[in-house]
Write a protein that holds these residues in place. Structure first.
Motif, PDB file in Angstrom:
ATOM      1  N   ILE A 157       0.835  -1.201   0.000  1.00 26.40           N
ATOM      2  CA  ILE A 157       0.000   0.000   0.000  1.00 26.40           C
ATOM      3  C   ILE A 157       0.871   1.251   0.000  1.00 26.40           C
ATOM      4  N   TYR A 160       2.208   1.733  -3.370  1.00 24.52           N
ATOM      5  CA  TYR A 160       1.153   2.198  -4.270  1.00 24.52           C
ATOM      6  C   TYR A 160       0.914   3.695  -4.100  1.00 24.52           C
ATOM      7  N   GLU A 161       0.852   4.111  -2.858  1.00 26.05           N
ATOM      8  CA  GLU A 161       0.635   5.536  -2.567  1.00 26.05           C
ATOM      9  C   GLU A 161       1.783   6.378  -3.123  1.00 26.05           C
TER      10      GLU A 161
ATOM     11  N   THR B 165      -3.624   9.763  -5.920  1.00 25.29           N
ATOM     12  CA  THR B 165      -3.844   8.329  -5.781  1.00 25.29           C
ATOM     13  C   THR B 165      -5.232   7.936  -6.271  1.00 25.29           C
ATOM     14  N   ILE B 169      -5.829   5.153  -9.211  1.00 26.57           N
ATOM     15  CA  ILE B 169      -6.696   3.976  -9.069  1.00 26.57           C
ATOM     16  C   ILE B 169      -7.740   3.966 -10.187  1.00 26.57           C
ATOM     17  N   LEU B 186      -8.458  -4.376  -7.127  1.00 21.63           N
ATOM     18  CA  LEU B 186      -8.547  -2.938  -6.875  1.00 21.63           C
ATOM     19  C   LEU B 186      -9.864  -2.523  -6.220  1.00 21.63           C
ATOM     20  N   THR B 188     -11.133  -2.730  -3.343  1.00 15.01           N
ATOM     21  CA  THR B 188     -11.099  -2.040  -2.048  1.00 15.01           C
ATOM     22  C   THR B 188      -9.974  -1.005  -1.975  1.00 15.01           C
ATOM     23  N   GLN B 189      -9.385  -0.731  -3.124  1.00 16.46           N
ATOM     24  CA  GLN B 189      -8.230   0.168  -3.132  1.00 16.46           C
ATOM     25  C   GLN B 189      -8.601   1.586  -2.694  1.00 16.46           C
ATOM     26  N   LYS B 192      -8.791   1.422   1.042  1.00 17.85           N
ATOM     27  CA  LYS B 192      -7.440   1.286   1.600  1.00 17.85           C
ATOM     28  C   LYS B 192      -6.707   2.613   1.551  1.00 17.85           C
ATOM     29  N   HIS B 193      -6.900   3.302   0.466  1.00 19.84           N
ATOM     30  CA  HIS B 193      -6.258   4.604   0.330  1.00 19.84           C
ATOM     31  C   HIS B 193      -6.737   5.560   1.421  1.00 19.84           C
TER      32      HIS B 193
END
Lengths: 203, 203
Positions: A157, A160-161, B165, B169, B186, B188-189, B192-193
């Motif tokens: 994560i 990704y960020e 972000t 996504i 993706l 739940t991305q 999560k972010h």
DNA sequence: ATTATATATGAACAGTTGTTAATTTAAACT
DNA sequence: AGTTTAAATTAACAACTGTTCATATATAAT
């Protein structure tokens, strides 16, 4: 010295150079073989002595899209990750270099133009542009966590960020430069991102 | 009842619908007027009874790109920002809805396809897609800082980090869905972010 | 000098492109 | 009814597309 790297100014090289410029500005469909030919002062039929067809010109041009100058091997990641902020700073710096490098800029534009028109490019984008970078970064963050340099969490994560903002800055810069607009407002954005990000993860 | 909203199935509406589908898949140059016409069962010349030319069809289609469903007025921002995480969570949730909404998805694809071919779209992208959202978020973060809900810092940078972000996504989701691939990884991305981001800024 | 090879040209091909014009068909109004 | 208006069709246009082929012009090898 028969490998013809760097850069015998053959007709073939001239074609590739002109095609690169045109494809990365007008896209595949927006670039005609006549235009490529006229750009270097020959007739379109002469192109076919050097390339089978238009698509093959494109394929040769687009080979360069994913030849990334960063090469982090596992050992290098380990070494650099132990330095904490310097690791992500170096990564971002290399990303910034690509963003402002003339040829890389063309390749990135070409990628963006053709991304939704070319399935293979989409797949390479995902694997080469995204997955590969996330993997490198995640490994780095994992090592940092083990050494208590950053707060614990999911390294994927975090990666990704981190990468998503780099990408976004690059896109914005590319768009501004495409219109010959100033990128002053974004010139330190990479550094600001690194500073912000490090503050948010350091322990 | 003479305003013809919603949706008299006129030829004009049919043209716009077909054109939207085609433009958002093949782009402007990749879509011919003959193809649009045949899609709805008429000849290409009949299009010219409803639109001046191809470009005008495109202009009418692309009007919808930036009609965003989020409307945060100043008062709403203030109210929501005081709730802290719920503010960014709501924002991200609306962004997610757009990402998976069928029509918004087409509009986003169209935007991405034409971004480097259409100067006006680039400018609208910067102002409507970027600046506008950054402004809303930055105001929210500023209020949160005043109320010590988040650590202090530059609210613009925070907003930039947050939005970049979300955009990334969305781009990835759009690419996967374009190839009818699963977006499970993706799904739940967005959440999560939000979780990650809130953890990194909350005081 | 002669042959062989690589590269250029001019012309043409069969398709596709956006757009226009004259004409026919359908719907709306008096 | 007939007349006006709107929307469709057929046909054609000029321009452009990628590609091929026979031919000419260089360059290199014998």
């Amino acid at each position: 010295m028969n490998t013809q790297h760097h850069k015998k100014n053959t007709t073939k090289q001239k074609i590739l150079k002109a095609a690169t410029a045109l494809f990365s500005e007008y896209g595949y469909k927006g670039t005609s073989v006549r235009k490529i030919a006229s750009e270097i002062g020959i007739k379109q039929s002469a192109l076919y002595n050097h390339f089978k067809n238009k698509e093959n010109i494109f394929l040769e041009v687009s080979k360069d899209i994913f030849t990334t100058p960063f090469s982090f091997d596992d050992e290098e990641i380990k070494q650099n990750a132990l330095k904490g902020k310097a690791f992500i700073s170096k990564f971002a710096q290399q990303y910034k270099l690509l963003t402002f490098d003339k040829n890389s800029e063309k390749m990135f534009r070409l990628l963006m133009i053709e991304l939704l028109q070319n399935r293979e490019l989409r797949e390479q984008f995902m694997s080469e542009f995204h997955d590969k970078n996330v993997k490198i970064l995640a490994e780095g963050f994992f090592i940092m966590m083990q050494n208590s340099l950053v707060r614990s969490g999911d390294p994927m994560i975090m990666a990704y960020e981190f990468i998503s903002t780099l990408f976004y800055i690059r896109l914005q810069v590319t768009l501004l430069r495409f219109d010959s607009k100033s990128t002053d407002m974004l010139s330190t954005q990479f550094e600001k991102h690194v500073d912000y990000f490090w503050e948010s993860i350091k322990v």
